[in-house]
Design a protein around this motif. Structure first.
Motif, mmCIF file in Angstrom:
data_model
loop_
_atom_site.group_PDB
_atom_site.id
_atom_site.type_symbol
_atom_site.label_atom_id
_atom_site.label_comp_id
_atom_site.label_asym_id
_atom_site.label_seq_id
_atom_site.Cartn_x
_atom_site.Cartn_y
_atom_site.Cartn_z
ATOM 1 N N MET A 1 140.023 31.878 1.769
ATOM 2 C CA MET A 1 138.678 32.133 1.209
ATOM 3 C C MET A 1 138.371 33.637 1.225
ATOM 4 O O MET A 1 138.723 34.354 2.142
ATOM 5 N N ASP A 2 137.740 34.107 0.136
ATOM 6 C CA ASP A 2 137.354 35.515 0.084
ATOM 7 C C ASP A 2 136.201 35.769 1.048
ATOM 8 O O ASP A 2 135.270 34.977 1.133
ATOM 9 N N SER A 3 136.299 36.880 1.765
ATOM 10 C CA SER A 3 135.193 37.238 2.644
ATOM 11 C C SER A 3 134.936 38.741 2.523
ATOM 12 O O SER A 3 135.524 39.409 1.669
ATOM 13 N N TYR A 4 134.083 39.250 3.380
ATOM 14 C CA TYR A 4 133.754 40.673 3.325
ATOM 15 C C TYR A 4 134.634 41.449 4.304
ATOM 16 O O TYR A 4 134.860 40.995 5.424
ATOM 17 N N ILE A 5 135.158 42.585 3.845
ATOM 18 C CA ILE A 5 136.039 43.369 4.709
ATOM 19 C C ILE A 5 135.556 44.814 4.816
ATOM 20 O O ILE A 5 134.858 45.317 3.930
ATOM 21 N N ASN A 6 135.938 45.460 5.908
ATOM 22 C CA ASN A 6 135.689 46.892 6.069
ATOM 23 C C ASN A 6 137.033 47.608 5.920
ATOM 24 O O ASN A 6 138.011 47.219 6.552
ATOM 25 N N ILE A 7 137.059 48.616 5.082
ATOM 26 C CA ILE A 7 138.334 49.299 4.825
ATOM 27 C C ILE A 7 138.175 50.812 4.898
ATOM 28 O O ILE A 7 137.046 51.333 4.923
ATOM 29 N N LYS A 8 139.328 51.472 4.941
ATOM 30 C CA LYS A 8 139.347 52.935 4.787
ATOM 31 C C LYS A 8 140.149 53.221 3.523
ATOM 32 O O LYS A 8 141.193 52.626 3.308
ATOM 33 N N VAL A 9 139.643 54.104 2.683
ATOM 34 C CA VAL A 9 140.357 54.450 1.453
ATOM 35 C C VAL A 9 140.794 55.911 1.547
ATOM 36 O O VAL A 9 139.964 56.812 1.699
ATOM 37 N N ARG A 10 142.119 56.103 1.481
ATOM 38 C CA ARG A 10 142.681 57.459 1.557
ATOM 39 C C ARG A 10 143.017 57.871 0.123
ATOM 40 O O ARG A 10 143.957 57.363 -0.477
ATOM 41 N N VAL A 11 142.199 58.749 -0.425
ATOM 42 C CA VAL A 11 142.297 59.082 -1.856
ATOM 43 C C VAL A 11 142.769 60.519 -2.065
ATOM 44 O O VAL A 11 142.402 61.424 -1.313
ATOM 45 N N TRP A 12 143.580 60.709 -3.096
ATOM 46 C CA TRP A 12 144.026 62.044 -3.483
ATOM 47 C C TRP A 12 142.891 62.749 -4.214
ATOM 48 O O TRP A 12 142.375 62.248 -5.209
ATOM 49 N N ARG A 13 142.450 63.885 -3.679
ATOM 50 C CA ARG A 13 141.412 64.667 -4.346
ATOM 51 C C ARG A 13 142.010 65.975 -4.829
ATOM 52 O O ARG A 13 142.666 66.691 -4.073
ATOM 53 N N GLN A 14 141.807 66.276 -6.093
ATOM 54 C CA GLN A 14 142.339 67.507 -6.679
ATOM 55 C C GLN A 14 141.325 67.974 -7.707
ATOM 56 O O GLN A 14 141.067 67.282 -8.691
ATOM 57 N N TYR B 1 148.224 54.737 -8.133
ATOM 58 C CA TYR B 1 149.395 54.406 -7.324
ATOM 59 C C TYR B 1 148.854 53.935 -5.978
ATOM 60 O O TYR B 1 148.450 54.736 -5.144
ATOM 61 N N VAL B 2 148.770 52.624 -5.795
ATOM 62 C CA VAL B 2 148.111 52.052 -4.619
ATOM 63 C C VAL B 2 149.153 51.572 -3.612
ATOM 64 O O VAL B 2 150.003 50.745 -3.950
ATOM 65 N N ASN B 3 149.086 52.099 -2.409
ATOM 66 C CA ASN B 3 150.024 51.737 -1.332
ATOM 67 C C ASN B 3 151.483 51.752 -1.796
ATOM 68 O O ASN B 3 152.255 50.833 -1.514
ATOM 69 N N GLY B 4 151.840 52.784 -2.543
ATOM 70 C CA GLY B 4 153.245 52.942 -2.931
ATOM 71 C C GLY B 4 153.675 52.189 -4.161
ATOM 72 O O GLY B 4 154.863 52.144 -4.471
ATOM 73 N N PHE C 1 144.032 42.927 0.229
ATOM 74 C CA PHE C 1 143.912 43.854 1.349
ATOM 75 C C PHE C 1 143.170 43.160 2.479
ATOM 76 O O PHE C 1 142.367 42.259 2.245
ATOM 77 N N HIS C 2 143.465 43.583 3.702
ATOM 78 C CA HIS C 2 142.823 42.903 4.827
ATOM 79 C C HIS C 2 141.846 43.821 5.558
ATOM 80 O O HIS C 2 141.855 45.039 5.346
ATOM 81 N N ASP C 3 141.060 43.218 6.402
ATOM 82 C CA ASP C 3 140.027 43.936 7.147
ATOM 83 C C ASP C 3 140.660 45.042 7.992
ATOM 84 O O ASP C 3 141.674 44.822 8.658
ATOM 85 N N GLY C 4 140.073 46.234 7.931
ATOM 86 C CA GLY C 4 140.548 47.347 8.755
ATOM 87 C C GLY C 4 141.690 48.133 8.138
ATOM 88 O O GLY C 4 142.158 49.116 8.712
#
Lengths: 251, 235
Positions: free
Chosen positions: A1-14, A73-76, A95-98
């Motif tokens: 079942m879909d639920s709510y997750i907390n994530i960190k997003v590491r993004v390329w900024r240029q 390009y997400v997670n390789g 994707f999973h929580d955390g």
């Protein structure tokens, strides 16, 4: 079942094409797993705007997997960890929580970064302009029995034509080769009667443009086909090789 | 010239030279099997081949064509890799993954090729230098008669601990060669355009069979003498 997750997003900024880029990590809470990946980026951008920060620039348009604009390009993996989909069809349930999700732009010399996750993919347009068309107006749709085309051939042409020119093939290739794209475009036309007549000329012109633009030499690793959102087959590359070699030997 | 200036032309050269070298390996490997047969049944097949080829004009012509094939394959490999690295650009992905269905060897062909070339240098020094070279120049490069190839091989592989080290080196070399060929053969056929939706799977199988056959022929000889040597050491 879909639920709510907390994530960190590491993004390329240029900031621009000539500026050095870097990764930045953002925390994002309460993301519904039923949301698409691009919706998650939208939420992140709203958060950034609320904090008076520069939102992340990224390409997107139809958001239903047919335009070929989204390019992350997400997670390789180009278009993320799921198979045979574009980034806009990727959902947060992968994707999973955390989890820390790494998002990068396409990295290939022929696709220079414009800003953040946006890259310049005009190289593909230039290859198309070199010969990816039929030179005459072939008119409207004829009756299906006017020109008989075997079903397997029609299917193969359609499968090749499903290429949306997103650039994932060259982005995934360790050789920076655009062969899967060029071969799909050559194949879709070479297989059908209207395009067959110019097949040799087209193969030569498109390969010459591809080489001129600095794409690499294909070594058949197969990463392109494995990552292609439309599952375009390596068999097309063999057809392009065949068309090209035959044309050159005839010359 | 399109064979140098176009990407498919360059790949064509790689394919043709590569397939030529595979055919040579099968030829060479079949001759080597005589060593094992000779040792088991007391025949003189290998030395007959050594005598027949030796330093005759056709063997020398063959060697020169072969050397040219290796050289072209080798130079084009570096040329292609140099271009491909440039096409890839300087920025690398922070997260690198190997997608499902992508063979490890296909991404490491140059490294495997370099191992094969290093093994080849050792092999040329040990065998060719003491056989054809010695016969050609008349210089005595070893204590053996250059036409007594069988004795040269047997001495090298069954010479006590040294023989074991040589056998192990040859096994590593042959393994690298197997990985190189298991991608190389089908990739060559694909580049020549001999593939479609059905044949793509078939040429991969053909490639594996060719690689196993070519490497297997050499491996049998090395493993046989390794066994003989261990038997002699144990006795």
């Amino acid at each position: 079942m879909d639920s709510y997750i907390n994530i960190k997003v590491r993004v390329w900024r240029q900031a621009g094409p000539k500026v050095a880029g870097h990764f930045e990590t953002y925390e994002l809470n309460h993301i519904f797993q039923g949301a698409s990946f691009l919706e998650m980026i939208d939420i992140l951008n709203e958060q950034l705007i609320a904090e008076h920060k520069d939102p992340i620039a990224f390409d997107h348009d139809c958001r239903e997997g047919i335009c070929g604009m989204c390019s992350m390009y997400v997670n390789g993996h180009p278009h993320g960890p799921d198979s045979a989909i574009t980034t806009c069809q990727l959902h947060m349930r992968h994707f999973h929580d955390g989890e820390t999700i790494t998002v990068e732009p396409w990295r290939s010399r022929a696709f220079p970064v414009i800003k953040d996750l946006m890259v310049d993919r005009q190289a593909y347009d230039r290859i198309m302009q070199a010969g990816g068309f039929v030179s005459v107006n072939t008119g409207g749709v004829p009756d299906a029995n006017a020109i008989a085309i075997p079903k397997p051939v029609a299917d193969e042409a359609m499968d090749a034509a499903s290429c949306i020119g997103c650039g994932a093939c060259a982005a995934a290739c360790k050789n920076g080769s655009a062969m899967l794209f060029v071969s799909a475009k050559v194949s879709q036309l070479a297989l059908l009667p209207q395009g067959k007549i110019e097949a040799a000329k087209r193969a030569k012109a498109m390969v010459a443009k591809m080489d001129e633009l600095g794409f690499g030499n294909c070594t058949n690793t197969g990463a392109c086909a494995a990552e292609c959102p439309k599952s375009v087959s390596l068999a097309n590359i063999a057809r392009l090789n065949r068309e090209y070699l035959c044309a050159k030997f005839k010359d | 010239m399109w064979l140098k200036d176009s990407s498919i032309g360059r790949k064509f050269i790689m394919s043709i030279t590569g397939l030529f070298l595979v055919l040579f390996l099968l030829f060479h490997g079949s001759m080597n099997i005589c060593l094992v047969v000779d040792d088991l049944f007391g025949t003189q097949g290998y030395n007959w081949i050594c005598e027949m080829l030796g330093a005759n004009w056709y063997a020398i012509a063959g060697t020169l064509v072969l050397a040219l094939g290796v050289l072209v394959h080798f130079l084009y490999a570096f040329y292609l890799t140099f271009q491909n690295r440039r096409a890839r650009g300087n920025s690398r992905y922070a997260v690198e993954t190997c997608p499902e269905g992508v063979e490890w060897q296909s991404k490491n062909m140059l490294v495997l090729g370099i191992i094969v070339i290093l093994g080849l240098c050792l092999h040329l020094y040990n065998m060719w230098f003491k056989m054809q070279f010695a016969e050609l120049t008349g210089i005595a490069t070893s204590v053996f008669n250059p036409q007594d190839g069988s004795a040269i091989v047997k001495y090298l592989f069954t010479n006590g601990w040294c023989g074991i080290i040589y056998c192990l080196a040859y096994i590593v070399w042959l393994c690298a060669l197997w990985f190189h060929l298991s991608h190389g053969v089908w990739s060559a056929l694909q580049t020549l355009g001999w593939s479609n939706l059905i044949w793509l799977k078939r040429i991969k199988v053909i490639g594996t069979i060719f690689a196993t056959l070519a490497v297997g022929l050499f491996m049998i000889v090395v493993l046989y003498f390794l066994g003989v040597n261990i038997g002699m050491l144990a006795a």
